[in-house]
Design an enzyme around this catalytic site. Structure first.
Site, PDB file in Angstrom:
ATOM      1  N   CYS A  32      30.855  15.734  13.514  1.00 38.38           N
ATOM      2  CA  CYS A  32      29.506  15.487  14.005  1.00 38.38           C
ATOM      3  C   CYS A  32      29.534  15.393  15.528  1.00 38.38           C
ATOM      4  CB  CYS A  32      28.965  14.191  13.403  1.00 38.38           C
ATOM      5  SG  CYS A  32      27.328  13.730  14.004  1.00 38.38           S
ATOM      6  N   CYS A  80      24.732  13.657   8.665  1.00 38.15           N
ATOM      7  CA  CYS A  80      25.995  12.939   8.816  1.00 38.15           C
ATOM      8  C   CYS A  80      25.912  11.628   8.046  1.00 38.15           C
ATOM      9  CB  CYS A  80      26.257  12.676  10.301  1.00 38.15           C
ATOM     10  SG  CYS A  80      27.715  11.647  10.622  1.00 38.15           S
ATOM     11  N   CYS A  83      26.118   8.551  10.970  1.00 35.95           N
ATOM     12  CA  CYS A  83      25.034   8.267  11.930  1.00 35.95           C
ATOM     13  C   CYS A  83      23.667   8.771  11.480  1.00 35.95           C
ATOM     14  CB  CYS A  83      25.367   8.825  13.311  1.00 35.95           C
ATOM     15  SG  CYS A  83      25.166  10.619  13.467  1.00 35.95           S
ATOM     16  N   CYS A 103      24.690  25.330   5.286  1.00 33.37           N
ATOM     17  CA  CYS A 103      24.274  26.107   6.448  1.00 33.37           C
ATOM     18  C   CYS A 103      24.009  25.128   7.596  1.00 33.37           C
ATOM     19  CB  CYS A 103      23.018  26.892   6.058  1.00 33.37           C
ATOM     20  SG  CYS A 103      22.510  28.098   7.263  1.00 33.37           S
TER      21      CYS A 103
END
Length: 114
Positions: A32, A80, A83, A103
């Protein structure tokens, strides 16, 4: 960057074929861009032809999903797990063994070589 903020925090989408991560072929981990949380192994990346980095399986505990109706029909949004940053969407037109296409927006991730 403003583009990363727009994607991660406002669920934006980058232009197709605009991310350098589309052509990333080294061994490593996609993480991330907001907090460095590991998301996908390079072993699960494949060329989908869609213009966005695509994977057939996330790392264990890497992501969460929710339903979004921004285009007027339900899509499964991927974020994510740590977060909550928006990463992209998952579709049911991927390769074996999962049949999934995660994707992802390249700007929402960074690549950590092995």
């Amino acid at each position: 960057t403003p583009q990363q903020f727009r994607i991660l925090r406002e669920a934006g989408t980058e232009r197709p074929f605009s991310s350098p991560l589309n052509d990333e072929k080294r061994a490593g981990t996609f993480v991330c861009a907001a907090d460095g949380h590991p998301l996908y192994s390079s072993k699960t990346k494949y060329k989908s032809g869609t213009g966005w980095p695509s994977f057939w399986k996330p790392l264990p505990g890497a992501i969460g999903t929710s339903t979004d109706y921004k285009l007027g029909y339900p899509r499964t949004e991927v974020h994510c797990a740590r977060c909550g940053g928006h990463l992209g969407h998952v579709f049911d037109d991927g390769p074996p063994p999962t049949g999934k296409r995660y994707c992802m927006n390249g700007a929402a991730m960074k690549f950590r070589p092995a």
